[in-house]
Structures are given as structure tokens and as C-alpha cells.
Design a protein around this motif. Structure first.
Motif, PDB file in Angstrom:
ATOM      1  N   ARG A 129      -5.522  -1.485  -2.165  1.00 38.55           N
ATOM      2  CA  ARG A 129      -6.255  -1.780  -3.403  1.00 38.55           C
ATOM      3  C   ARG A 129      -6.117  -3.251  -3.758  1.00 38.55           C
ATOM      4  NH1 ARG A 129      -4.630  -1.865  -8.856  1.00 38.55           N
ATOM      5  NH2 ARG A 129      -6.295  -1.355 -10.338  1.00 38.55           N
TER       6      ARG A 129
ATOM      7  N   ARG B 256      -9.851   9.195  -7.583  1.00 42.45           N
ATOM      8  CA  ARG B 256     -10.162   9.953  -6.381  1.00 42.45           C
ATOM      9  C   ARG B 256     -10.691   9.013  -5.319  1.00 42.45           C
ATOM     10  NH1 ARG B 256     -14.508  11.618  -3.785  1.00 42.45           N
ATOM     11  NH2 ARG B 256     -14.427  13.546  -2.554  1.00 42.45           N
ATOM     12  N   LEU B 257     -10.089   9.065  -4.144  1.00 43.87           N
ATOM     13  CA  LEU B 257     -10.530   8.245  -3.027  1.00 43.87           C
ATOM     14  C   LEU B 257     -11.424   9.070  -2.116  1.00 43.87           C
ATOM     15  CD1 LEU B 257      -7.195   6.385  -2.212  1.00 43.87           C
ATOM     16  CD2 LEU B 257      -9.240   5.432  -3.299  1.00 43.87           C
TER      17      LEU B 257
ATOM     18  N   GLY C 216     -14.239   0.252  -0.084  1.00 44.08           N
ATOM     19  CA  GLY C 216     -14.272   1.555  -0.723  1.00 44.08           C
ATOM     20  C   GLY C 216     -14.763   1.442  -2.147  1.00 44.08           C
TER      21      GLY C 216
ATOM     22  N   ARG D 160     -11.366  -3.703  -5.798  1.00 45.00           N
ATOM     23  CA  ARG D 160     -11.795  -2.445  -5.198  1.00 45.00           C
ATOM     24  C   ARG D 160     -10.785  -1.962  -4.176  1.00 45.00           C
ATOM     25  NH1 ARG D 160     -17.363  -3.846  -3.135  1.00 45.00           N
ATOM     26  NH2 ARG D 160     -17.458  -1.584  -2.927  1.00 45.00           N
ATOM     27  N   TRP D 161     -10.995  -0.717  -3.745  1.00 49.79           N
ATOM     28  CA  TRP D 161     -10.201  -0.137  -2.669  1.00 49.79           C
ATOM     29  C   TRP D 161     -10.812  -0.528  -1.325  1.00 49.79           C
ATOM     30  CZ3 TRP D 161      -5.684   2.458  -3.357  1.00 49.79           C
ATOM     31  CH2 TRP D 161      -5.399   2.904  -4.643  1.00 49.79           C
TER      32      TRP D 161
ATOM     33  N   TRP E  96      -4.986   3.044   2.842  1.00 52.13           N
ATOM     34  CA  TRP E  96      -5.798   2.606   1.718  1.00 52.13           C
ATOM     35  C   TRP E  96      -5.081   1.436   1.053  1.00 52.13           C
ATOM     36  CZ3 TRP E  96     -10.656   3.615   0.885  1.00 52.13           C
ATOM     37  CH2 TRP E  96     -11.209   4.842   1.268  1.00 52.13           C
TER      38      TRP E  96
ATOM     39  N   LEU F 294     -10.419   0.492   2.991  1.00 53.64           N
ATOM     40  CA  LEU F 294      -9.813   1.211   4.106  1.00 53.64           C
ATOM     41  C   LEU F 294      -9.468   0.183   5.170  1.00 53.64           C
ATOM     42  CD1 LEU F 294      -9.137   3.892   5.643  1.00 53.64           C
ATOM     43  CD2 LEU F 294     -11.441   3.727   6.601  1.00 53.64           C
TER      44      LEU F 294
ATOM     45  N   SER G 252      -4.329   8.992   4.663  1.00 58.69           N
ATOM     46  CA  SER G 252      -3.468   9.562   3.623  1.00 58.69           C
ATOM     47  C   SER G 252      -2.706  10.759   4.171  1.00 58.69           C
ATOM     48  CB  SER G 252      -4.305   9.986   2.418  1.00 58.69           C
ATOM     49  OG  SER G 252      -5.293  10.918   2.791  1.00 58.69           O
TER      50      SER G 252
ATOM     51  N   SER H 102       0.845  -1.194   0.000  1.00 57.73           N
ATOM     52  CA  SER H 102       0.000   0.000   0.000  1.00 57.73           C
ATOM     53  C   SER H 102       0.876   1.237   0.000  1.00 57.73           C
ATOM     54  CB  SER H 102      -0.918   0.008   1.227  1.00 57.73           C
ATOM     55  OG  SER H 102      -0.177   0.289   2.404  1.00 57.73           O
TER      56      SER H 102
END
Length: 556
Positions: free
Chosen positions: A485, A535-536, A523, A489-490, A483, A492, A556, A461
Motif C-alpha cells: 500500500r 477489501r482487496l 490495485g 493506492r494498493w 500486497w 500487487l 495473501s 507489507s
């Protein structure tokens, strides 16, 4: 015209602020005279001008002509002046202004125009003098007011005539084109630490690091090195200059020096080389801490080691497992490492392990440190939050992640504390992972970082945040979020230590709460946009501690 009424007080303030044991009489005299010269505003305005002169004017050249005819009245330093010698010039000035009648906020305002200082900075400097002297405020002021640095006397007639003859001879030789004054003849030889000092404490630091090397008794070489560093306009030393090493390395004469900025600042280390066609200070680095640590020497691939660190060994952090190579150390100087070990892939760093053997009490322990081939880069020591029985495999994976996977920027880092906050299976078949936390010792109160790594230390990550900079126990990270991936999908990923009761998300992902040590919230799905431009959601994690406090962590 100089205001004689206030000149003595200004001179006293300037001298004590500049005092580094090398008689700053002339510079203090010039600063006090400039501040008091024919201007209105009274003593407070003159003192403000003096502070500006002391903080902004570069040191002038060394004027020693007055010493031929006059000599200062030699009086042993009292407890206050002795304590001031252990502080940096800025700390001395803050203390002296405080004792001159200004409150701590007023001192901070006086200094704030020229340097970063608040009332806590003033309180720390004052407390340092209080603890060293054991005197009350009135007794400290009495000693300061009794100090008269501008008392001088004529030298004895014989010495005066000899000095005058020397001046005349120097003038004649200068006219003839002959250089009389060499660096060898300039006073200012650096101090040396008692070689037995480190054996009297169980926690030796750089303050107990003795001088080593075959040239440590070469007074002329040491004097040239110290004067060259003092003349450095970019990174001059603060306080006393002390020699750590002097010897011959690869055909060059090398002197390694440190300064004495005081207990609130880390010292700087300078390296002075004399080669066949050149001489001078080639690097100055501010240490992250005052702990004794390895010091890289120029581009020699060698290191200095204090006498309490033994059994030196090194390994390249890019390896899957540590392949330790013993490194011999003789008189404080190590054998060179292979130059090809320093690769850009791992920030040009290698890993050292040493055995710390205290001379007084305590058991031997292993010390881990990163070091590069660049003497101006940081060389952070590494501590692990996990108990000693934690497996070596995780520790090596953490070191690999820090050096080779950008878990920390080593060249600018203070000492590092690494911890394992969580280890387990990731969703969507992501495999096993460890949430690694990285806390730095400096700057003080800085938030730590976190990153997911594999068992081999590969980064899974980007770096996320922790709450280590705001917890009641800065030595132990309590919560972190990143975060991650997967292929679809993303996610958290947030984890917490034993002192956290529950975790809760707030923001664009909605409210999710869990009492367990791990909270994973799905996410956005991976779409057509590249991962680096996607964009997260804006989201924060609230960590509720056992005692009712709570802190916020950002991924982040």
C-alpha cells in the motif's frame, strides 16, 4: 480364556513394537493376552485389537517382581531387531504389520484410526529396515518368526532365594513405614555417545553429540533423570534415552537428555533439574531437525553447544547493525546472556553466530541460529539462498525482519531459509525495497512466505505467499507475491527467480503479463475505509517456468 493358537504371534508383534532395550516383557504380555482373550474373529480381529491397545493404552507401571523368579532368555538381537531399535514405536508397528502379511494401504488403514499414517509412511519404515539389514523380505520374516520373546527360565536357586529374601524384607520394611525402593536403585541409566564419534564425520548431528558436564558420570543422577522422563505422561521419550549434559548450573543439578525416535522423526530433548526443594523434568521440546544446535537451559540464560560449534557470539536483532558479543563456552555450557536482551518486541529471541569446524574434511563455515529464553520454543537455524559474496547488510536486515517484524513465527518454526527474490524501487515514490522470502524446513512441503522490507529490515507489507512448497526445487523459491500500500493506492507486487519465464495475473485485477522478473499491477485506490478492513481484489499470480511447468501464487 486366552487363544493360545494366536497368542505367540501377538506376543511377538507386541514385544518388537514396544522394544526400547529395557525389556518390555510384561507390557507386551498383557497386551497380547488382552487381544487374544476369548473373543471371536480369528487372528486378524485379534491383531486389530492389539494395535488399538498398543496405540491407546498408556504405559503401565513398572512391574519387576517377575524378574526375581524368572529371567528372559538372553539372545543378541539379529539385524532386523537391531534395525527396529532405531525406529520409533509407531514406525516399528507399521513395519511389523507389513511383514505380517498386510499391504501398505491395509497397514495405513489399520493405523489410521489412531494416528496419521498413509501408505508412504509404511513404505518409509519398511525401506529403513531394508537398508539397515540388507536382507530380503523372506529373510526378515524368518528372523521375526524365529524370535520368541516369551521364553523365560527360572533363576538359579541361590539368586531365587536371595530375591525371595529381598521381597520379604521389602514387605516388612513397607509395613514398618520405611521406603526401600529409591529412584537410585531403579535400573534404566541413559546411554552415552562415544566422545570421539563426532570426529569421524564431516557432518555431525545430534546423533554424535557426546555427553558433557561434570556430573556425566554420576550414574544415580542420570538414572533418576531418565526414569523421571519415562514417567512423563504428556511427552515420554521414544526409543533409547541418551544423555547430552549433566552438571551443576546455578546451584542446581541439571541433566539434559534426548530420545531416539528413528530416522523419520526429529528427536525430543528433556531437561531434568534437582534443586533444594524440588526435582523433576521441567521442559520437553521436539527439535525441528536432528542437526546439532544450541539448546536453551531452563531460565538460566545459558545454552548448550556441541563440540563442533566454536567461537560463539550473540547479538540483539533489534539493533540497526549487529553488535556481536563473544560468549564463552566451557565443557559445552555457555556463560549466561544478559536477561534484558530478551524483549517481547523481537519475540524474545536473540541471534547467535558460530563457526562450524568439521573434524573430517571441509572448510569452516558460519552457522546462524535464533534462540530464546524459553527451552520449549523452537531454536531455528538460518540459511541464506544468496551466494556467499552477498553483502552482510541484507543478511542482518533479513534477520531483523524475521525476529522483530513478524516475517516468521520463530517459536513454532523449523529451520529457515531466507532469500532475496527482488530488490529495487517501489512505485508512487515508495523508495527502495527488498522482497524477502522465508521458507521453513517443517512441516515438509509447507508453502513459504514473502514480505517487502526496507534496507533496515522494517516490514513494508503484510506477509504474502510463494510457490516454494510446490516447486521442483524446494530449496529455492521461484515466485512470490504480496500486497503493498502506497500513499495513494494498493499495488500487487510479484517477483520471480531466474527459472521463471513469465508472470501473469488472473482474477479481479484482470489479465496482466510480463516476462521480466518483476510484475507490479495497480490495485484499488485508498479510500475512506481503514486499511485493515478494506477489501482487496481476489487475484492470483501464475508463474510459468522455463521447462513448461506452472504454479499459482497467492498474495495473501
Amino acid at each position: 480364556m486366552v487363544n493360545r493358537e494366536h497368542y505367540a504371534g501377538l506376543m511377538r508383534l507386541a514385544y518388537l513394537a514396544l522394544d526400547d532395550g529395557d525389556d518390555p516383557f510384561m507390557r507386551a504380555r498383557r497386551a497380547a493376552a488382552e487381544a487374544a482373550r476369548g473373543r471371536r474373529g480369528g487372528y486378524p480381529a485379534m491383531r486389530t485389537r492389539l494395535v488399538a491397545i498398543l496405540l491407546t493404552d498408556p504405559p503401565a507401571g513398572k512391574h519387576r517382581l517377575h524378574r526375581f523368579f524368572f529371567e528372559p532368555k538372553r539372545t543378541p538381537p539379529g539385524p532386523v531387531r537391531a534395525a527396529l531399535l532405531e525406529l520409533s514405536p509407531h514406525e516399528r508397528l507399521a513395519y511389523l504389520l507389513h511383514r505380517d502379511g498386510l499391504t501398505a494401504p491395509e497397514v495405513a488403514a489399520e493405523l489410521g484410526t489412531h494416528l496419521q499414517a498413509d501408505f508412504r509412511y509404511v513404505d518409509r519404515a519398511t525401506a529403513a529396515v531394508d537398508s539397515r539389514t540388507g536382507l530380503g523380505e523372506a529373510a526378515q520374516r524368518a528372523e521375526i518368526e524365529a524370535f520368541e520373546p516369551d521364553l523365560v527360565r527360572l533363576r538359579p536357586p541361590l539368586a531365587w532365594r536371595t530375591a525371595l529374601a529381598a521381597v520379604l524384607a521389602a514387605a516388612l520394611l513397607a509395613v514398618a513405614g520405611v521406603v526401600l525402593t529409591r529412584p537410585d536403585d531403579v535400573p534404566g541409566e541413559p546411554a552415552a555417545i562415544d566422545p570421539r564419534a563426532w570426529q569421524t564425520t564431516g557432518t555431525p548431528t545430534i546423533d554424535e553429540w557426546p555427553a558433557q558436564g561434570g556430573l556425566r558420570h554420576n550414574a544415580r543422577l542420570l538414572r533418576r533423570a531418565a526414569d523421571a522422563w519415562r514417567a512423563d505422561r504428556r511427552d515420554p521419550p521414544l526409543g533409547r534415552v541418551i544423555v547430552l549434559y549433566a552438571g551443576t548450573v546455578d546451584g542446581a543439578s541439571l541433566v539434559v537428555l534426548r530420545d531416539s525416535p528413528g530416522p523419520r522423526e526429529a528427536p525430543s530433548v528433556a531437561q531434568y533439574f534437582e534443586r533444594r526443594l524440588s526435582r523433576g523434568v521441567e521442559s520437553v521440546r521436539k527439535l525441528g531437525t536432528d542437526a546439532g544446535q544450541l539448546i536453551m537451559l531452563g531460565m538460566t540464560w545459558r545454552y548448550l553447544a556441541p563440540p563442533w560449534l566454536r567461537d560463539l557470539r550473540a547479538a540483539v536483532p533489534s539493533g540497526r547493525s549487529p553488535d556481536w558479543m563473544p560468549v564463552a563456552v566451557r565443557d559445552g555450557l555457555s556463560d549466561p546472556l544478559p536477561w534484558h536482551w530478551f524483549t517481547p518486541r523481537c519475540q524474545n529471541y536473540v541471534v547467535f553466530q558460530m563457526t562450524f569446524r568439521p573434524a573430517v574434511g571441509g572448510l569452516p563455515r558460519t552457522v546462524t541460529q535464533f534462540a530464546s529464553h524459553n527451552p520449549q520454543s523452537a531454536a531455528p537455524q538460518v540459511w541464506f539462498q544468496d551466494p556467499p559474496e552477498q553483502e552482510e547488510r541484507f543478511r542482518w536486515a533479513a534477520l531483523h525482519a524475521v525476529a522483530c517484524e513478524a516475517a516468521a513465527s520463530l517459536s513454532e518454526s523449523g529451520d529457515l531459509r531466507l532469500g532475496r527474490l527482488w530488490r529495487g524501487e517501489l512505485p508512487d515514490g515508495g523508495g527502495r525495497a527488498t522482497l524477502l522470502t522465508v521458507d521453513e524446513s517443517s512441516p515438509e512441503g509447507a508453502r513459504g512466505r514473502s514480505i517487502l522490507i526496507s534496507d533496515a529490515g522494517r516490514a513494508l507489507s503484510e506477509r504474502g505467499g510463494t510457490n516454494s512448497g510446490t516447486t521442483n526445487s524446494p530449496a529455492q523459491t521461484m515466485a512470490a507475491a504480496v500486497w503493498w500500500r502506497s500513499s495513494r493506492r494498493w499495488h500487487l507486487v510479484a517477483a520471480a527467480g531466474p527459472r521463471v519465464a513469465r508472470l501473469k495475473t488472473v482474477g479481479e485485477l484482470g489479465s496482466h503479463e510480463k516476462k521480466a522478473a518483476l510484475l507490479v499491477v495497480p490495485g484499488p485506490r485508498v479510500g475512506g475505509a481503514p486499511p485493515e478492513t478494506a477489501r482487496l481484489p481476489v487475484v492470483h499470480v501464475v508463474a510459468y517456468e522455463m521447462d513448461g511447468d506452472r504454479t499459482v501464487v497467492s498474495p495473501s
